[in-house]
Each structure stands twice: as C-alpha cells, then as structure tokens.
Design a protein around this motif. Sequence first.
Motif, PDB file in Angstrom:
ATOM      1  N   ILE A 108      35.626  15.925 -17.681  1.00  0.00           N
ATOM      2  CA  ILE A 108      35.740  17.023 -18.401  1.00  0.00           C
ATOM      3  C   ILE A 108      34.394  17.837 -18.608  1.00  0.00           C
ATOM      4  CG2 ILE A 108      36.565  18.246 -20.469  1.00  0.00           C
ATOM      5  CD1 ILE A 108      38.716  16.617 -20.805  1.00  0.00           C
ATOM      6  N   THR A 109      33.284  16.713 -18.993  1.00  0.00           N
ATOM      7  CA  THR A 109      31.754  17.363 -19.184  1.00  0.00           C
ATOM      8  C   THR A 109      31.305  17.518 -17.937  1.00  0.00           C
ATOM      9  OG1 THR A 109      31.931  15.992 -21.242  1.00  0.00           O
ATOM     10  CG2 THR A 109      29.874  16.740 -20.024  1.00  0.00           C
ATOM     11  N   ILE A 110      31.500  16.932 -16.880  1.00  0.00           N
ATOM     12  CA  ILE A 110      30.976  17.414 -15.595  1.00  0.00           C
ATOM     13  C   ILE A 110      31.831  18.722 -14.978  1.00  0.00           C
ATOM     14  CG2 ILE A 110      30.951  16.596 -13.070  1.00  0.00           C
ATOM     15  CD1 ILE A 110      30.712  13.743 -14.161  1.00  0.00           C
ATOM     16  N   ASP A 111      33.060  18.641 -15.102  1.00  0.00           N
ATOM     17  CA  ASP A 111      33.568  19.811 -14.598  1.00  0.00           C
ATOM     18  C   ASP A 111      32.999  21.256 -15.609  1.00  0.00           C
ATOM     19  OD1 ASP A 111      35.641  21.019 -13.387  1.00  0.00           O
ATOM     20  OD2 ASP A 111      37.002  21.373 -15.156  1.00  0.00           O
ATOM     21  N   LEU A 112      33.055  20.991 -16.830  1.00  0.00           N
ATOM     22  CA  LEU A 112      32.414  22.296 -17.612  1.00  0.00           C
ATOM     23  C   LEU A 112      30.975  22.586 -16.963  1.00  0.00           C
ATOM     24  CD1 LEU A 112      33.634  21.497 -21.440  1.00  0.00           C
ATOM     25  CD2 LEU A 112      34.439  23.292 -20.005  1.00  0.00           C
ATOM     26  N   ILE A 113      30.119  21.574 -16.943  1.00  0.00           N
ATOM     27  CA  ILE A 113      28.639  21.719 -16.559  1.00  0.00           C
ATOM     28  C   ILE A 113      28.703  22.514 -15.097  1.00  0.00           C
ATOM     29  CG2 ILE A 113      26.395  20.767 -15.594  1.00  0.00           C
ATOM     30  CD1 ILE A 113      27.101  18.805 -18.092  1.00  0.00           C
ATOM     31  N   SER A 114      29.618  21.996 -14.452  1.00  0.00           N
ATOM     32  CA  SER A 114      29.751  22.610 -12.987  1.00  0.00           C
ATOM     33  C   SER A 114      30.022  24.153 -12.967  1.00  0.00           C
ATOM     34  CB  SER A 114      30.697  21.902 -12.002  1.00  0.00           C
ATOM     35  OG  SER A 114      30.455  20.460 -11.774  1.00  0.00           O
ATOM     36  N   MET A 115      31.086  24.325 -13.957  1.00  0.00           N
ATOM     37  CA  MET A 115      31.760  25.647 -14.197  1.00  0.00           C
ATOM     38  C   MET A 115      30.418  26.565 -14.772  1.00  0.00           C
ATOM     39  SD  MET A 115      34.961  27.017 -16.112  1.00  0.00           S
ATOM     40  CE  MET A 115      34.349  26.806 -17.859  1.00  0.00           C
ATOM     41  N   ILE A 116      29.758  26.180 -15.491  1.00  0.00           N
ATOM     42  CA  ILE A 116      28.621  27.109 -16.263  1.00  0.00           C
ATOM     43  C   ILE A 116      27.454  27.256 -15.067  1.00  0.00           C
ATOM     44  CG2 ILE A 116      26.783  26.908 -17.598  1.00  0.00           C
ATOM     45  CD1 ILE A 116      28.638  25.210 -19.639  1.00  0.00           C
ATOM     46  N   ILE A 117      27.208  26.212 -14.206  1.00  0.00           N
ATOM     47  CA  ILE A 117      26.374  26.464 -13.155  1.00  0.00           C
ATOM     48  C   ILE A 117      26.963  27.538 -11.987  1.00  0.00           C
ATOM     49  CG2 ILE A 117      25.047  25.293 -11.183  1.00  0.00           C
ATOM     50  CD1 ILE A 117      24.820  22.834 -12.884  1.00  0.00           C
ATOM     51  N   TYR A 118      28.078  27.452 -11.823  1.00  0.00           N
ATOM     52  CA  TYR A 118      28.585  28.431 -11.053  1.00  0.00           C
ATOM     53  C   TYR A 118      28.634  29.789 -11.434  1.00  0.00           C
ATOM     54  CZ  TYR A 118      32.439  30.839  -8.329  1.00  0.00           C
ATOM     55  OH  TYR A 118      33.147  31.770  -7.404  1.00  0.00           O
ATOM     56  N   PHE A 119      29.049  29.864 -12.780  1.00  0.00           N
ATOM     57  CA  PHE A 119      28.889  31.232 -13.063  1.00  0.00           C
ATOM     58  C   PHE A 119      27.216  31.779 -13.350  1.00  0.00           C
ATOM     59  CE2 PHE A 119      33.327  30.356 -15.335  1.00  0.00           C
ATOM     60  CZ  PHE A 119      33.869  31.352 -14.305  1.00  0.00           C
ATOM     61  N   ILE A 120      26.362  30.839 -13.531  1.00  0.00           N
ATOM     62  CA  ILE A 120      25.092  31.292 -13.555  1.00  0.00           C
ATOM     63  C   ILE A 120      24.460  31.658 -11.971  1.00  0.00           C
ATOM     64  CG2 ILE A 120      22.636  30.441 -13.903  1.00  0.00           C
ATOM     65  CD1 ILE A 120      23.690  28.747 -16.221  1.00  0.00           C
ATOM     66  N   VAL A 121      25.146  30.991 -11.073  1.00  0.00           N
ATOM     67  CA  VAL A 121      24.436  31.037  -9.904  1.00  0.00           C
ATOM     68  C   VAL A 121      25.261  32.441  -9.329  1.00  0.00           C
ATOM     69  CG1 VAL A 121      24.609  30.309  -7.538  1.00  0.00           C
ATOM     70  CG2 VAL A 121      23.849  28.752  -9.376  1.00  0.00           C
ATOM     71  N   ASN A 122      26.507  32.695  -9.462  1.00  0.00           N
ATOM     72  CA  ASN A 122      27.212  33.779  -8.678  1.00  0.00           C
ATOM     73  C   ASN A 122      27.726  34.572  -9.574  1.00  0.00           C
ATOM     74  OD1 ASN A 122      27.383  32.080  -6.227  1.00  0.00           O
ATOM     75  ND2 ASN A 122      29.056  30.864  -7.152  1.00  0.00           N
ATOM     76  N   GLY A 123      27.397  34.411 -10.903  1.00  0.00           N
ATOM     77  CA  GLY A 123      27.906  35.722 -11.834  1.00  0.00           C
ATOM     78  C   GLY A 123      29.233  35.790 -12.092  1.00  0.00           C
ATOM     79  N   PHE A 124      29.641  36.348 -13.116  1.00  0.00           N
ATOM     80  CA  PHE A 124      31.060  36.445 -13.654  1.00  0.00           C
ATOM     81  C   PHE A 124      31.867  37.361 -12.895  1.00  0.00           C
ATOM     82  CE2 PHE A 124      28.655  34.913 -17.538  1.00  0.00           C
ATOM     83  CZ  PHE A 124      29.368  33.840 -17.903  1.00  0.00           C
ATOM     84  N   PRO A 125      32.971  36.872 -12.560  1.00  0.00           N
ATOM     85  CA  PRO A 125      34.006  37.574 -11.866  1.00  0.00           C
ATOM     86  C   PRO A 125      33.835  39.177 -12.305  1.00  0.00           C
ATOM     87  CG  PRO A 125      35.083  36.038 -12.460  1.00  0.00           C
ATOM     88  CD  PRO A 125      33.853  35.725 -13.185  1.00  0.00           C
ATOM     89  N   ALA A 126      34.227  40.200 -11.623  1.00  0.00           N
ATOM     90  CA  ALA A 126      34.124  41.493 -11.912  1.00  0.00           C
ATOM     91  C   ALA A 126      35.691  42.014 -12.561  1.00  0.00           C
ATOM     92  CB  ALA A 126      33.703  42.524 -10.845  1.00  0.00           C
TER      93      ALA A 126
END
Length: 126
Positions: A108-126
């Motif tokens: 779960i921790t790795i999944d949350l970190i991956s999700m945070i990195i994804y949003f930082i790199v790609n931005g939040f969906p519009a």
Amino acid sequence: MTIADRIQSLRKQRGMSQEELADAVGVSRQAVSKWESEQATPDLDKVVIMSDIFEVTTDYLLKGIEPVSTPDHKTMADVIDQKVLTKKNGTRAKTILKWVLIGAGAVITIDLISMIIYFIVNGFPA
C-alpha cells in the motif's frame, strides 16, 4: 434384569417409595406397582421422565444398556485443541499474520508513493 427390576432397583437406590415415584412421574401408585410387578409397562413419555428422575439413559431403563464410560474419548474439538491450537502453532500463526500485515502495508505504501509521483510528473487530471 427387566425394566421392572431396573425401575424398582433405581427407585430403592434413591430411597423413594412407590407413591413418591408415582407423584414425580404423574401416575398412580398402582401404576408404579404394576410396572414393578411386570403387569404393565410404562409409556415412553413416562420412561423419559423416569430417566430424568433417576439420572440414567432411556436405553438403560428400556434395555439395560449401561452408558459407555469413555474418559479417553476425544471430540473433534479436543483433537483441534491438542494438535492444531498448540502454543507453537499459535506463535507461528501470529508471526505469519504479522508478516502478512507488514507486506500488505509495504504494498500500500509503494502504491501511494507511485500515485503521488505519477501526479507530480503528469499533473492532476482535468
């Protein structure tokens, strides 16, 4: 030994008179006398009542079958307690549960970190 003999023997062991047994069973003293002298046999519902009064089984009253004493008799629960729920197995189960929870927490921790990195790199969906 007949049912008549067993009724009489059990009644005498309890120190009961025919009258007292008759009152407890809900019949007349004459009925008890007839049962004990083999002139009549009690109805099944009366046999059940007498088995409760004398603290014996209906099998004993009707057929003279003594209950089998089985101090070594083990139920499935006893076997589970002895073989499965031992202290060693309890410790082992707790250890396994601890590692499963640690593993789940790590995933779960790795999944949350991956999700945070994804949003930082790609931005939040519009």
